[in-house]
Design a protein around this motif. Structure first.
Motif, mmCIF file in Angstrom:
data_model
loop_
_atom_site.group_PDB
_atom_site.id
_atom_site.type_symbol
_atom_site.label_atom_id
_atom_site.label_comp_id
_atom_site.label_asym_id
_atom_site.label_seq_id
_atom_site.Cartn_x
_atom_site.Cartn_y
_atom_site.Cartn_z
ATOM 1 N N ASP A 10 -11.825 9.219 20.062
ATOM 2 C CA ASP A 10 -12.659 8.129 19.542
ATOM 3 C C ASP A 10 -12.402 7.909 18.056
ATOM 4 N N ALA A 11 -12.262 8.998 17.307
ATOM 5 C CA ALA A 11 -12.019 8.875 15.867
ATOM 6 C C ALA A 11 -10.683 8.194 15.584
ATOM 7 N N VAL A 12 -9.676 8.516 16.378
ATOM 8 C CA VAL A 12 -8.361 7.895 16.182
ATOM 9 C C VAL A 12 -8.426 6.409 16.530
ATOM 10 N N ARG A 13 -9.189 6.059 17.559
ATOM 11 C CA ARG A 13 -9.326 4.647 17.922
ATOM 12 C C ARG A 13 -10.024 3.853 16.818
ATOM 13 N N VAL A 14 -11.011 4.461 16.177
ATOM 14 C CA VAL A 14 -11.683 3.795 15.058
ATOM 15 C C VAL A 14 -10.706 3.563 13.915
ATOM 16 N N LEU A 15 -9.874 4.566 13.627
ATOM 17 C CA LEU A 15 -8.898 4.425 12.553
ATOM 18 C C LEU A 15 -7.928 3.294 12.844
ATOM 19 N N ALA A 16 -7.594 3.081 14.121
ATOM 20 C CA ALA A 16 -6.636 2.039 14.487
ATOM 21 C C ALA A 16 -7.101 0.658 14.027
ATOM 22 N N ARG A 17 -8.407 0.442 13.965
ATOM 23 C CA ARG A 17 -8.931 -0.856 13.547
ATOM 24 C C ARG A 17 -8.667 -1.118 12.064
ATOM 25 N N TRP A 18 -8.470 -0.056 11.294
ATOM 26 C CA TRP A 18 -8.309 -0.191 9.846
ATOM 27 C C TRP A 18 -6.858 -0.103 9.405
ATOM 28 N N GLU A 19 -5.977 0.231 10.313
ATOM 29 C CA GLU A 19 -4.576 0.389 9.918
ATOM 30 C C GLU A 19 -3.968 -0.986 9.668
ATOM 31 N N THR A 20 -3.428 -1.174 8.485
ATOM 32 C CA THR A 20 -2.944 -2.499 8.085
ATOM 33 C C THR A 20 -1.468 -2.716 8.362
ATOM 34 N N GLU A 21 -0.727 -1.675 8.730
ATOM 35 C CA GLU A 21 0.715 -1.802 8.955
ATOM 36 C C GLU A 21 1.047 -1.607 10.431
ATOM 37 N N GLY A 22 0.345 -2.324 11.283
ATOM 38 C CA GLY A 22 0.591 -2.195 12.707
ATOM 39 C C GLY A 22 0.256 -0.801 13.194
ATOM 40 N N SER A 23 1.119 -0.231 13.996
ATOM 41 C CA SER A 23 0.874 1.095 14.559
ATOM 42 C C SER A 23 1.759 2.155 13.929
ATOM 43 N N THR A 24 2.237 1.910 12.704
ATOM 44 C CA THR A 24 3.203 2.817 12.080
ATOM 45 C C THR A 24 2.663 4.230 11.933
ATOM 46 N N LEU A 25 1.510 4.367 11.274
ATOM 47 C CA LEU A 25 0.946 5.690 11.042
ATOM 48 C C LEU A 25 0.612 6.372 12.359
ATOM 49 N N GLN A 26 -0.005 5.643 13.264
ATOM 50 C CA GLN A 26 -0.379 6.260 14.536
ATOM 51 C C GLN A 26 0.830 6.587 15.396
ATOM 52 N N ALA A 27 1.913 5.819 15.273
ATOM 53 C CA ALA A 27 3.125 6.151 16.020
ATOM 54 C C ALA A 27 3.675 7.507 15.575
ATOM 55 N N VAL A 28 3.653 7.746 14.265
ATOM 56 C CA VAL A 28 4.060 9.052 13.736
ATOM 57 C C VAL A 28 3.124 10.133 14.247
ATOM 58 N N TRP A 29 1.845 9.849 14.181
ATOM 59 C CA TRP A 29 0.838 10.840 14.565
ATOM 60 C C TRP A 29 0.947 11.212 16.042
ATOM 61 N N PHE A 30 1.067 10.195 16.902
ATOM 62 C CA PHE A 30 1.126 10.468 18.330
ATOM 63 C C PHE A 30 2.442 11.126 18.725
ATOM 64 N N ALA A 31 3.507 10.899 17.972
ATOM 65 C CA ALA A 31 4.751 11.629 18.233
ATOM 66 C C ALA A 31 4.531 13.119 18.034
#
Length: 281
Positions: A10-31
């Motif tokens: 849930d916390a990661v999904r909330v962060l996704a709403r604030w990420e301004t560069e698409g899914s770049t940070l989360q793509a690194v994180w989920f890798a």
């Protein structure tokens, strides 16, 4: 454990709403998270650990949602795990498949495939991010190579040691890696690795010593949190603030899982405290 996974997701999904560069940070994180999850699930299958223990500290990802993690945790063998990954169309499934066809698959070879998969996905995503994110991915690959070298040290190696090296890091090169990998023991390997790490973000690991291997990831996570805190203060608009949040989230769930299991098993508080990532206050 299920609640820890749900809350972290849930916390990661909330962060996704604030990420301004698409899914770049989360793509690194989920890798990274996929590598951690598959490593735990494969290790658990090899050792026939209970399903709940295999899921400890894991977080769902787009490629490995919660139902997939629970299904993989119930697999009896590494071959079964990879079979399910094929059905899930996971990108590492094809590389893992020939390794689990063996009667006794080697954990080192399996983990090397996972590290290379993280490198491929992480470097591609970080290339779309800022300097801090690229430095972070490179540092994680350096750490992965350190772990591999320490696992190889003191054991006979049939292949060339550089075959186990994963490109993409900045501090540790293949020459130093190869020397550490063929060292006579862990202590000698650590001595060879320390000069390369002394000017990197992993300097705290040098001061605290790299041994024993089991404490390396906990120390590295604490060092990464401190690193991103420093970067975030100097560059508040960089990826450091969000990355630090994710690192603290990882530390929180790992520490909470340890506390829950320790309470259930009646472990000594002193032993548990020594295994926590961060001294929460």
């Amino acid at each position: 454990e299920a609640e820890v996974r749900r809350t972290a997701a849930d916390a990661v999904r909330v962060l996704a709403r604030w990420e301004t560069e698409g899914s770049t940070l989360q793509a690194v994180w989920f890798a990274e998270e996929d590598r951690r999850s598959l490593r735990a699930l494969l290790r658990g299958a090899v050792s026939a650990a209970p399903a709940a223990a295999r899921l400890s500290g894991l977080v769902p990802s787009p490629l490995l949602p919660n139902r997939a993690l629970e299904l993989l945790a119930r697999c009896a063998t590494p071959r079964d795990v990879v079979g399910q990954l094929i059905l899930l169309h996971h990108p590492e499934a094809s590389a893992l498949s020939p390794l689990v066809a063996q009667a006794q698959p080697g954990l080192l070879e399996l983990e090397l495939v996972l590290l290379r998969g993280m490198a491929r996905r992480g470097l591609e995503a970080a290339g779309r991010g800022d300097d801090n994110l690229r430095a972070y991915v490179a540092a994680q690959l350096d750490l992965g190579n350190v772990q591999t070298a320490l696992l190889l040290a003191g054991s006979p190696i049939e292949a060339e040691p550089t075959a186990f090296f994963v490109d993409g890091g900045r501090a540790l090169g293949p020459e130093v890696f190869a020397k550490a990998a063929v060292a006579a023991d862990l202590e000698h390997a650590a001595q060879l690795l320390e000069p390369a790490l002394a000017t990197s973000v992993w300097t705290p690991l040098v001061r605290q010593r790299l041994l024993p291997v089991g404490t390396l990831e906990r120390r590295a996570l604490a060092a990464a949190i401190a690193w991103q805190r420093t970067v975030g203060r100097a560059e508040p608009l960089s990826s450091a603030t969000a990355l630090r949040f994710l690192l603290r989230l990882r530390a929180w769930r790992l520490d909470l899982s340890r506390l829950v299991w320790a309470a259930a098993m009646g472990a000594s508080p002193a032993i548990v405290e020594a295994e926590l990532v961060t001294p929460w206050s």
